[in-house]
Design a protein around this motif. Sequence first.
Motif, PDB file in Angstrom:
ATOM      1  N   MET A   1      -6.174   4.771   2.061  1.00 49.90           N
ATOM      2  CA  MET A   1      -5.745   3.491   1.497  1.00 49.90           C
ATOM      3  C   MET A   1      -5.476   2.463   2.593  1.00 49.90           C
ATOM      4  O   MET A   1      -5.817   1.283   2.452  1.00 49.90           O
ATOM      5  CB  MET A   1      -4.497   3.697   0.627  1.00 49.90           C
ATOM      6  CG  MET A   1      -4.764   4.540  -0.618  1.00 49.90           C
ATOM      7  SD  MET A   1      -3.262   5.026  -1.514  1.00 49.90           S
ATOM      8  CE  MET A   1      -2.730   3.458  -2.202  1.00 49.90           C
ATOM      9  N   LEU A   2      -4.889   2.906   3.697  1.00 50.71           N
ATOM     10  CA  LEU A   2      -4.618   1.991   4.807  1.00 50.71           C
ATOM     11  C   LEU A   2      -5.910   1.555   5.497  1.00 50.71           C
ATOM     12  O   LEU A   2      -6.053   0.387   5.884  1.00 50.71           O
ATOM     13  CB  LEU A   2      -3.676   2.664   5.809  1.00 50.71           C
ATOM     14  CG  LEU A   2      -2.231   2.875   5.319  1.00 50.71           C
ATOM     15  CD1 LEU A   2      -1.457   3.713   6.323  1.00 50.71           C
ATOM     16  CD2 LEU A   2      -1.537   1.540   5.076  1.00 50.71           C
ATOM     17  N   ILE A   3      -6.847   2.486   5.660  1.00 51.41           N
ATOM     18  CA  ILE A   3      -8.151   2.125   6.235  1.00 51.41           C
ATOM     19  C   ILE A   3      -8.857   1.112   5.338  1.00 51.41           C
ATOM     20  O   ILE A   3      -9.435   0.125   5.804  1.00 51.41           O
ATOM     21  CB  ILE A   3      -9.019   3.378   6.431  1.00 51.41           C
ATOM     22  CG1 ILE A   3      -8.429   4.272   7.524  1.00 51.41           C
ATOM     23  CG2 ILE A   3     -10.458   3.004   6.780  1.00 51.41           C
ATOM     24  CD1 ILE A   3      -9.121   5.611   7.672  1.00 51.41           C
ATOM     25  N   TYR A   4      -8.796   1.373   4.036  1.00 44.85           N
ATOM     26  CA  TYR A   4      -9.418   0.445   3.094  1.00 44.85           C
ATOM     27  C   TYR A   4      -8.739  -0.923   3.151  1.00 44.85           C
ATOM     28  O   TYR A   4      -9.408  -1.957   3.048  1.00 44.85           O
ATOM     29  CB  TYR A   4      -9.332   1.022   1.685  1.00 44.85           C
ATOM     30  CG  TYR A   4      -9.862   0.096   0.620  1.00 44.85           C
ATOM     31  CD1 TYR A   4     -11.238  -0.054   0.425  1.00 44.85           C
ATOM     32  CD2 TYR A   4      -9.001  -0.648  -0.168  1.00 44.85           C
ATOM     33  CE1 TYR A   4     -11.726  -0.920  -0.533  1.00 44.85           C
ATOM     34  CE2 TYR A   4      -9.487  -1.515  -1.132  1.00 44.85           C
ATOM     35  CZ  TYR A   4     -10.847  -1.645  -1.316  1.00 44.85           C
ATOM     36  OH  TYR A   4     -11.327  -2.507  -2.258  1.00 44.85           O
ATOM     37  N   LEU A   5      -7.418  -0.960   3.308  1.00 48.30           N
ATOM     38  CA  LEU A   5      -6.696  -2.232   3.401  1.00 48.30           C
ATOM     39  C   LEU A   5      -7.160  -3.035   4.608  1.00 48.30           C
ATOM     40  O   LEU A   5      -7.308  -4.268   4.527  1.00 48.30           O
ATOM     41  CB  LEU A   5      -5.197  -1.972   3.487  1.00 48.30           C
ATOM     42  CG  LEU A   5      -4.310  -3.205   3.690  1.00 48.30           C
ATOM     43  CD1 LEU A   5      -4.441  -4.159   2.518  1.00 48.30           C
ATOM     44  CD2 LEU A   5      -2.856  -2.808   3.887  1.00 48.30           C
TER      45      LEU A   5
ATOM     46  N   THR B   1       0.834  -1.213   0.000  1.00 46.38           N
ATOM     47  CA  THR B   1       0.000   0.000   0.000  1.00 46.38           C
ATOM     48  C   THR B   1       0.860   1.251   0.000  1.00 46.38           C
ATOM     49  O   THR B   1       0.599   2.203  -0.747  1.00 46.38           O
ATOM     50  CB  THR B   1      -0.922   0.001   1.228  1.00 46.38           C
ATOM     51  OG1 THR B   1      -1.761  -1.159   1.195  1.00 46.38           O
ATOM     52  CG2 THR B   1      -1.798   1.247   1.249  1.00 46.38           C
ATOM     53  N   VAL B   2       1.902   1.267   0.833  1.00 47.06           N
ATOM     54  CA  VAL B   2       2.795   2.429   0.909  1.00 47.06           C
ATOM     55  C   VAL B   2       3.534   2.616  -0.417  1.00 47.06           C
ATOM     56  O   VAL B   2       3.637   3.742  -0.935  1.00 47.06           O
ATOM     57  CB  VAL B   2       3.788   2.275   2.073  1.00 47.06           C
ATOM     58  CG1 VAL B   2       4.803   3.418   2.067  1.00 47.06           C
ATOM     59  CG2 VAL B   2       3.049   2.234   3.408  1.00 47.06           C
ATOM     60  N   LEU B   3       4.053   1.517  -0.982  1.00 51.86           N
ATOM     61  CA  LEU B   3       4.760   1.607  -2.267  1.00 51.86           C
ATOM     62  C   LEU B   3       3.810   2.083  -3.368  1.00 51.86           C
ATOM     63  O   LEU B   3       4.192   2.901  -4.216  1.00 51.86           O
ATOM     64  CB  LEU B   3       5.353   0.247  -2.642  1.00 51.86           C
ATOM     65  CG  LEU B   3       6.512  -0.251  -1.769  1.00 51.86           C
ATOM     66  CD1 LEU B   3       6.922  -1.660  -2.191  1.00 51.86           C
ATOM     67  CD2 LEU B   3       7.701   0.698  -1.843  1.00 51.86           C
ATOM     68  N   SER B   4       2.571   1.582  -3.353  1.00 51.79           N
ATOM     69  CA  SER B   4       1.574   1.991  -4.353  1.00 51.79           C
ATOM     70  C   SER B   4       1.270   3.476  -4.229  1.00 51.79           C
ATOM     71  O   SER B   4       1.143   4.182  -5.234  1.00 51.79           O
ATOM     72  CB  SER B   4       0.290   1.170  -4.191  1.00 51.79           C
ATOM     73  OG  SER B   4       0.526  -0.204  -4.404  1.00 51.79           O
ATOM     74  N   PHE B   5       1.158   3.950  -2.988  1.00 51.74           N
ATOM     75  CA  PHE B   5       0.869   5.369  -2.770  1.00 51.74           C
ATOM     76  C   PHE B   5       1.963   6.249  -3.365  1.00 51.74           C
ATOM     77  O   PHE B   5       1.677   7.224  -4.064  1.00 51.74           O
ATOM     78  CB  PHE B   5       0.714   5.655  -1.279  1.00 51.74           C
ATOM     79  CG  PHE B   5       0.674   7.125  -0.965  1.00 51.74           C
ATOM     80  CD1 PHE B   5      -0.466   7.866  -1.214  1.00 51.74           C
ATOM     81  CD2 PHE B   5       1.794   7.766  -0.436  1.00 51.74           C
ATOM     82  CE1 PHE B   5      -0.503   9.231  -0.934  1.00 51.74           C
ATOM     83  CE2 PHE B   5       1.756   9.110  -0.155  1.00 51.74           C
ATOM     84  CZ  PHE B   5       0.612   9.850  -0.406  1.00 51.74           C
ATOM     85  N   PHE B   6       3.217   5.905  -3.093  1.00 50.14           N
ATOM     86  CA  PHE B   6       4.317   6.725  -3.623  1.00 50.14           C
ATOM     87  C   PHE B   6       4.401   6.619  -5.147  1.00 50.14           C
ATOM     88  O   PHE B   6       4.781   7.591  -5.820  1.00 50.14           O
ATOM     89  CB  PHE B   6       5.635   6.322  -2.973  1.00 50.14           C
ATOM     90  CG  PHE B   6       5.799   6.858  -1.585  1.00 50.14           C
ATOM     91  CD1 PHE B   6       6.008   8.209  -1.374  1.00 50.14           C
ATOM     92  CD2 PHE B   6       5.708   6.019  -0.481  1.00 50.14           C
ATOM     93  CE1 PHE B   6       6.149   8.729  -0.091  1.00 50.14           C
ATOM     94  CE2 PHE B   6       5.847   6.525   0.804  1.00 50.14           C
ATOM     95  CZ  PHE B   6       6.059   7.878   1.002  1.00 50.14           C
ATOM     96  N   PHE B   7       4.034   5.474  -5.679  1.00 54.44           N
ATOM     97  CA  PHE B   7       3.985   5.332  -7.137  1.00 54.44           C
ATOM     98  C   PHE B   7       2.906   6.233  -7.718  1.00 54.44           C
ATOM     99  O   PHE B   7       3.140   6.954  -8.697  1.00 54.44           O
ATOM    100  CB  PHE B   7       3.716   3.871  -7.512  1.00 54.44           C
ATOM    101  CG  PHE B   7       3.459   3.661  -8.978  1.00 54.44           C
ATOM    102  CD1 PHE B   7       4.482   3.751  -9.905  1.00 54.44           C
ATOM    103  CD2 PHE B   7       2.173   3.389  -9.434  1.00 54.44           C
ATOM    104  CE1 PHE B   7       4.249   3.560 -11.259  1.00 54.44           C
ATOM    105  CE2 PHE B   7       1.922   3.199 -10.779  1.00 54.44           C
ATOM    106  CZ  PHE B   7       2.964   3.293 -11.700  1.00 54.44           C
ATOM    107  N   PHE B   8       1.705   6.221  -7.123  1.00 53.69           N
ATOM    108  CA  PHE B   8       0.627   7.082  -7.597  1.00 53.69           C
ATOM    109  C   PHE B   8       0.975   8.558  -7.417  1.00 53.69           C
ATOM    110  O   PHE B   8       0.596   9.401  -8.217  1.00 53.69           O
ATOM    111  CB  PHE B   8      -0.668   6.763  -6.851  1.00 53.69           C
ATOM    112  CG  PHE B   8      -1.227   5.401  -7.158  1.00 53.69           C
ATOM    113  CD1 PHE B   8      -1.156   4.883  -8.442  1.00 53.69           C
ATOM    114  CD2 PHE B   8      -1.819   4.633  -6.174  1.00 53.69           C
ATOM    115  CE1 PHE B   8      -1.673   3.635  -8.731  1.00 53.69           C
ATOM    116  CE2 PHE B   8      -2.335   3.386  -6.452  1.00 53.69           C
ATOM    117  CZ  PHE B   8      -2.263   2.878  -7.732  1.00 53.69           C
TER     118      PHE B   8
END
Length: 384
Positions: free
Chosen positions: A283-287, A261-268
């Motif tokens: 994103m973390l809440i959704y995870l 999730t963290v890697l995806s966030f920085f990619f986005f």
Amino acid sequence: MNLMMEKLKAIIRKPFLLILLLVLPAAGAYVGQMFLQNVENDVKIPVAIADEDQSKLSKEVIQRVTTNERIKLIATTADEGEKKLLRNEVDSLFIVREGFMDNIKKEDYEETIELVKMPASVATSVVEEVIASEVTRLSSNSKAAIQVERLYERYRWEKPETLWEDAYRYTDEQWKPEPLMTIQYVTGGQEGAQPDEKQQTINRSVPLWGFLTLVVSLMAMEWVLKEKGPIFKRMKTLPKGVMSYVYQSVAAYGFVLIIQTVLSFFFFLKVGAVTDSRVLLLMLIYLCFCLAFSFWLATESRHLGRYYTAGFLIAMMLSIIGGVFFPISDIAERLGAIATWIPQHLLVTQQLVLAKELWIQLGTILVITILLWLKAVWNVRSIT
């Protein structure tokens, strides 16, 4: 803690599974966003338009509508346009009646363009708004030109022959490159400006990530189905018991998905899909919801095939209602109201402000997550 480390080592020893958990959501979301963008660019609404006025202003309206990327304009006559409509070759027919330019100059804007449509027409309102906006632009220009003429008459100034045309063109130029008026809106206590079309398209990466993360979470929790029969029963005889094994196993997969999730966030963030760092919290809440839902469904299921079938169908249903693939409110307003309570909707709107309704939605999602987790724990404890 030792069990968690052993689970992490087991995941690392499976490169395909590790790549699936870490890379698939972000990569799949980005590719899916590019695909949706290409589809949107290729799809145009076929619309017939009949110009019975053949004036400068009517031709100007048609020319401007032609440049719209979402509309495929077909010039025709009224009779031929109706035939095309009956043959479902066009979505709707717009007829610019004779006297259109004269009516605009007289400030008579009613019934200047006639709309003919079939009951099955789906995009009429969208096209109608485009054409209405162009007519509004013309009428605003015309009204300004008329005001200039009245000022000349009032002060008895010498009026040039091309006064109306000159004033009209001058006013029209003021719309470039942007309209004279822009709107600052307030939604849920947050003031801002409407995102442009490009930003809306790019932001679909995050909702698509949500759909794929839910699917990946379902894959990650399949171990529950494989182990809850023979292994869970044996774990009951150990000092720490089955719950310690379950907690640490879920924590291991959760740890990997948090990294994803963290890697995806920085990619986005890098590609411009998100501009607000607070989206990471959403994103973390959704995870958390994805993990709780997948864990619960795995404890409820008895067969791996049924688990994946039910999980994928529910993921698709939640994503469709949540507006991941398209705005559901455009099809059904009632579903649009329900969508605000779906976890995926948070990723679609990407709003995190101190608004009462939003915090109620977040609270509801967290309550659902906790209830799913407690029910899953109850199911594990009930295994004999």
